[in-house]
Design a protein around this motif. Structure first.
Motif, PDB file in Angstrom:
ATOM      1  N   LEU A 100       0.864  -1.171   0.000  1.00  0.00           N
ATOM      2  CA  LEU A 100       0.000   0.000   0.000  1.00  0.00           C
ATOM      3  C   LEU A 100       0.904   1.224   0.000  1.00  0.00           C
ATOM      4  O   LEU A 100       1.617   1.489   0.976  1.00  0.00           O
ATOM      5  CB  LEU A 100      -0.909   0.007   1.226  1.00  0.00           C
ATOM      6  N   HIS A 101       0.910   1.946  -1.095  1.00  0.00           N
ATOM      7  CA  HIS A 101       1.747   3.133  -1.250  1.00  0.00           C
ATOM      8  C   HIS A 101       0.931   4.330  -0.774  1.00  0.00           C
ATOM      9  O   HIS A 101      -0.200   4.526  -1.227  1.00  0.00           O
ATOM     10  CB  HIS A 101       2.152   3.311  -2.713  1.00  0.00           C
ATOM     11  N   TRP A 102       1.521   5.118   0.115  1.00  0.00           N
ATOM     12  CA  TRP A 102       0.787   6.240   0.673  1.00  0.00           C
ATOM     13  C   TRP A 102       1.701   7.433   0.894  1.00  0.00           C
ATOM     14  O   TRP A 102       2.914   7.343   0.770  1.00  0.00           O
ATOM     15  CB  TRP A 102       0.087   5.840   1.965  1.00  0.00           C
ATOM     16  N   ASN A 103       1.060   8.546   1.201  1.00  0.00           N
ATOM     17  CA  ASN A 103       1.767   9.803   1.368  1.00  0.00           C
ATOM     18  C   ASN A 103       0.906  10.705   2.243  1.00  0.00           C
ATOM     19  O   ASN A 103      -0.282  10.852   1.991  1.00  0.00           O
ATOM     20  CB  ASN A 103       1.975  10.414  -0.027  1.00  0.00           C
ATOM     21  N   ARG A 109       6.853  11.609  -2.904  1.00  0.00           N
ATOM     22  CA  ARG A 109       7.316  10.622  -1.921  1.00  0.00           C
ATOM     23  C   ARG A 109       6.239   9.584  -1.652  1.00  0.00           C
ATOM     24  O   ARG A 109       5.066   9.893  -1.545  1.00  0.00           O
ATOM     25  CB  ARG A 109       7.689  11.312  -0.614  1.00  0.00           C
ATOM     26  N   ARG A 110       6.642   8.338  -1.519  1.00  0.00           N
ATOM     27  CA  ARG A 110       5.728   7.251  -1.183  1.00  0.00           C
ATOM     28  C   ARG A 110       6.283   6.442  -0.031  1.00  0.00           C
ATOM     29  O   ARG A 110       7.413   5.988  -0.068  1.00  0.00           O
ATOM     30  CB  ARG A 110       5.497   6.317  -2.377  1.00  0.00           C
ATOM     31  N   LYS A 111       5.478   6.293   0.994  1.00  0.00           N
ATOM     32  CA  LYS A 111       5.752   5.368   2.080  1.00  0.00           C
ATOM     33  C   LYS A 111       5.045   4.069   1.694  1.00  0.00           C
ATOM     34  O   LYS A 111       4.107   4.083   0.904  1.00  0.00           O
ATOM     35  CB  LYS A 111       5.189   5.901   3.396  1.00  0.00           C
ATOM     36  N   ILE A 112       5.473   2.944   2.246  1.00  0.00           N
ATOM     37  CA  ILE A 112       4.869   1.658   1.891  1.00  0.00           C
ATOM     38  C   ILE A 112       4.519   0.883   3.156  1.00  0.00           C
ATOM     39  O   ILE A 112       5.354   0.694   4.032  1.00  0.00           O
ATOM     40  CB  ILE A 112       5.820   0.812   1.017  1.00  0.00           C
ATOM     41  N   TRP A 113       3.248   0.490   3.229  1.00  0.00           N
ATOM     42  CA  TRP A 113       2.810  -0.486   4.214  1.00  0.00           C
ATOM     43  C   TRP A 113       2.616  -1.793   3.465  1.00  0.00           C
ATOM     44  O   TRP A 113       2.182  -1.806   2.310  1.00  0.00           O
ATOM     45  CB  TRP A 113       1.488  -0.090   4.843  1.00  0.00           C
ATOM     46  N   LEU A 114       2.887  -2.894   4.117  1.00  0.00           N
ATOM     47  CA  LEU A 114       2.669  -4.219   3.545  1.00  0.00           C
ATOM     48  C   LEU A 114       1.396  -4.810   4.128  1.00  0.00           C
ATOM     49  O   LEU A 114       1.060  -4.542   5.287  1.00  0.00           O
ATOM     50  CB  LEU A 114       3.860  -5.120   3.834  1.00  0.00           C
ATOM     51  N   LEU A 143      -5.973   4.258   5.517  1.00  0.00           N
ATOM     52  CA  LEU A 143      -5.215   5.258   4.762  1.00  0.00           C
ATOM     53  C   LEU A 143      -6.132   6.091   3.865  1.00  0.00           C
ATOM     54  O   LEU A 143      -5.949   7.307   3.745  1.00  0.00           O
ATOM     55  CB  LEU A 143      -4.136   4.576   3.922  1.00  0.00           C
ATOM     56  N   GLY A 144      -7.110   5.449   3.238  1.00  0.00           N
ATOM     57  CA  GLY A 144      -8.017   6.156   2.342  1.00  0.00           C
ATOM     58  C   GLY A 144      -8.881   7.181   3.052  1.00  0.00           C
ATOM     59  O   GLY A 144      -9.142   8.259   2.517  1.00  0.00           O
ATOM     60  N   ALA A 145      -9.334   6.869   4.265  1.00  0.00           N
ATOM     61  CA  ALA A 145     -10.168   7.794   5.031  1.00  0.00           C
ATOM     62  C   ALA A 145      -9.431   9.092   5.349  1.00  0.00           C
ATOM     63  O   ALA A 145     -10.053  10.136   5.534  1.00  0.00           O
ATOM     64  CB  ALA A 145     -10.637   7.131   6.326  1.00  0.00           C
ATOM     65  N   ARG A 146      -8.113   9.032   5.372  1.00  0.00           N
ATOM     66  CA  ARG A 146      -7.286  10.199   5.659  1.00  0.00           C
ATOM     67  C   ARG A 146      -6.773  10.878   4.385  1.00  0.00           C
ATOM     68  O   ARG A 146      -6.059  11.854   4.429  1.00  0.00           O
ATOM     69  CB  ARG A 146      -6.117   9.782   6.549  1.00  0.00           C
ATOM     70  N   GLY A 147      -7.101  10.289   3.240  1.00  0.00           N
ATOM     71  CA  GLY A 147      -6.645  10.826   1.964  1.00  0.00           C
ATOM     72  C   GLY A 147      -5.187  10.527   1.678  1.00  0.00           C
ATOM     73  O   GLY A 147      -4.571  11.195   0.851  1.00  0.00           O
ATOM     74  N   LYS A 204      -2.385   6.099  -2.091  1.00  0.00           N
ATOM     75  CA  LYS A 204      -2.113   6.448  -3.487  1.00  0.00           C
ATOM     76  C   LYS A 204      -2.284   5.249  -4.412  1.00  0.00           C
ATOM     77  O   LYS A 204      -2.872   5.377  -5.469  1.00  0.00           O
ATOM     78  CB  LYS A 204      -0.692   7.020  -3.638  1.00  0.00           C
ATOM     79  N   ASP A 205      -1.740   4.081  -4.038  1.00  0.00           N
ATOM     80  CA  ASP A 205      -1.800   2.879  -4.878  1.00  0.00           C
ATOM     81  C   ASP A 205      -1.743   1.636  -3.999  1.00  0.00           C
ATOM     82  O   ASP A 205      -1.152   1.656  -2.925  1.00  0.00           O
ATOM     83  CB  ASP A 205      -0.581   2.796  -5.817  1.00  0.00           C
TER      84      ASP A 205
END
Length: 64
Positions: free
Chosen positions: A21-24, A33-38, A51-55, A58-59
């Motif tokens: 899960l790529h997020w920022n 920049r992308r952080k990654i959760w597995l 992550l989506g609820a906070r916007g 990303k992918d």
């Protein structure tokens, strides 16, 4: 040489990760920049929702 498996980022989960899960956080990170959760299959949806609820999400991509 064998590498250690990557585990799901959900609290207390030790299942093998099958998703990235790529997020920022735009308040902290530059746009590229992308952080990654597995995530394992069981926790993919809940981590995406968090992550989506906070916007931040990303992918979601398969974990190699």
């Amino acid at each position: 040489m064998e590498t250690e498996p990557d585990f799901c980022s959900a609290k207390g989960c030790r299942a093998d990760a099958v998703w990235q899960l790529h997020w920022n956080n735009p308040k902290l990170h530059t746009p590229e920049r992308r952080k990654i959760w597995l995530a394992c299959d069981d926790h993919r949806e809940s981590l995406e929702h968090f992550l989506g609820a906070r916007g931040f999400l990303k992918d979601t991509l398969p974990h190699p």
